[in-house]
Design a protein around this motif. Structure first.
Motif, short mmCIF file in Angstrom:
data_model
loop_
_atom_site.label_atom_id
_atom_site.label_comp_id
_atom_site.label_asym_id
_atom_site.label_seq_id
_atom_site.Cartn_x
_atom_site.Cartn_y
_atom_site.Cartn_z
N CYS A 1 0.84 -1.19 0.00
CA CYS A 1 0.00 0.00 0.00
C CYS A 1 0.88 1.25 0.00
O CYS A 1 1.63 1.49 0.95
N ILE A 2 0.78 2.02 -1.07
CA ILE A 2 1.59 3.22 -1.23
C ILE A 2 0.65 4.42 -1.27
O ILE A 2 -0.13 4.59 -2.19
N SER A 3 0.72 5.25 -0.24
CA SER A 3 -0.10 6.46 -0.14
C SER A 3 0.78 7.66 -0.44
O SER A 3 1.76 7.89 0.25
N LEU A 4 0.41 8.42 -1.45
CA LEU A 4 1.23 9.53 -1.94
C LEU A 4 0.65 10.87 -1.52
O LEU A 4 -0.55 11.10 -1.62
N ASP A 5 1.52 11.79 -1.07
CA ASP A 5 1.15 13.20 -0.93
C ASP A 5 1.24 13.80 -2.32
O ASP A 5 2.33 13.82 -2.92
N LEU A 6 0.13 14.26 -2.86
CA LEU A 6 0.16 14.89 -4.18
C LEU A 6 1.07 16.12 -4.19
O LEU A 6 1.37 16.68 -3.14
N LEU A 7 1.46 16.52 -5.36
CA LEU A 7 2.29 17.71 -5.56
C LEU A 7 1.58 18.91 -4.94
O LEU A 7 0.41 19.16 -5.21
N GLY A 8 2.28 19.63 -4.04
CA GLY A 8 1.70 20.79 -3.37
C GLY A 8 0.93 20.47 -2.10
O GLY A 8 0.40 21.37 -1.46
N PHE A 9 0.85 19.20 -1.72
CA PHE A 9 0.11 18.78 -0.53
C PHE A 9 1.04 18.04 0.43
O PHE A 9 2.05 17.47 0.01
N GLY A 10 0.66 18.02 1.70
CA GLY A 10 1.44 17.28 2.69
C GLY A 10 2.90 17.71 2.67
O GLY A 10 3.21 18.90 2.68
N SER B 1 6.73 18.38 -2.66
CA SER B 1 7.18 19.69 -3.13
C SER B 1 6.01 20.61 -3.48
O SER B 1 4.95 20.17 -3.92
N ARG B 2 6.26 21.89 -3.28
CA ARG B 2 5.33 22.95 -3.69
C ARG B 2 6.04 23.78 -4.75
O ARG B 2 7.09 24.35 -4.48
N LEU B 3 5.47 23.80 -5.92
CA LEU B 3 6.07 24.54 -7.03
C LEU B 3 5.28 25.81 -7.31
O LEU B 3 4.12 25.91 -6.94
N GLU B 4 5.89 26.73 -7.99
CA GLU B 4 5.23 27.98 -8.38
C GLU B 4 4.46 27.72 -9.68
O GLU B 4 4.85 28.18 -10.76
N ILE B 5 3.39 26.94 -9.56
CA ILE B 5 2.55 26.59 -10.72
C ILE B 5 1.09 26.68 -10.31
O ILE B 5 0.76 26.76 -9.12
N GLU B 6 0.22 26.63 -11.30
CA GLU B 6 -1.21 26.48 -11.05
C GLU B 6 -1.44 24.98 -11.01
O GLU B 6 -1.20 24.29 -12.01
N TYR B 7 -1.85 24.46 -9.89
CA TYR B 7 -1.96 23.01 -9.72
C TYR B 7 -3.16 22.47 -10.51
O TYR B 7 -4.30 22.75 -10.17
N LYS B 8 -2.86 21.72 -11.55
CA LYS B 8 -3.88 21.14 -12.41
C LYS B 8 -3.80 19.63 -12.33
O LYS B 8 -2.77 19.07 -11.93
#
Length: 144
Positions: A60-69, A72-79
């Motif tokens: 079981c692999i639970s992932l923190d999505l990009l910008g969450f948890g 990494s947090r990037l300077e993008i509009e999260y789509k």
């Protein structure tokens, strides 16, 4: 207590040059792999109750999505497309060739698009309270 691990890889999203990103995740159990993708304003820990019940038969692999948890947090509009690219590259970096995907809300939207982007690697798909899936998948309908 389950702790998050981290893995880094290069990722290019939303027309931005390739960046080194960090993916935070929880990886427990043994057996066929299941990727769990959380919903909006959540993180990988939301799956703890379910993964604890499945860990004897599944990885079981639970992932923190990009910008969450702790990812990494990037300077993008999260789509959704960015989350799909992040999730796909994450599984490739872990070296997992075949897996099931479970998504909740925004995670369902990401999971359904991941199934399209990573087919035939995705062996099965479970969507819980999917958000946005119907509209976004309309172009992929085969029949009415």
């Amino acid at each position: 207590m389950v702790t998050k691990s981290n893995i880094s890889f290069a990722l290019s999203v939303e027309g931005k040059p390739e960046s080194q990103v960090n993916a935070a995740y929880i990886d427990i159990g043994n057996g066929p792999a299941i990727l769990f993708i959380h919903g909006f304003f959540s993180d990988a820990s939301v799956w703890k109750g379910i993964t604890n019940n499945l860990k004897d038969k599944y990885r079981c692999i639970s992932l923190d999505l990009l910008g969450f948890g702790n990812s990494s947090r990037l300077e993008i509009e999260y789509k959704v497309d960015s989350q799909v690219a992040f999730s796909k590259k994450f599984m490739e970096t872990l070296g997992i060739k075949n897996f099931f995907v479970v998504g909740h809300s925004l995670g369902s939207w990401t999971a359904s698009r991941l199934e399209l982007a990573a087919s035939p690697s995705v062996l099965g798909l479970i969507l819980l309270a999917p958000a946005g899936v119907g509209e976004y998948l309309e172009p992929y309908r085969i029949s009415r």
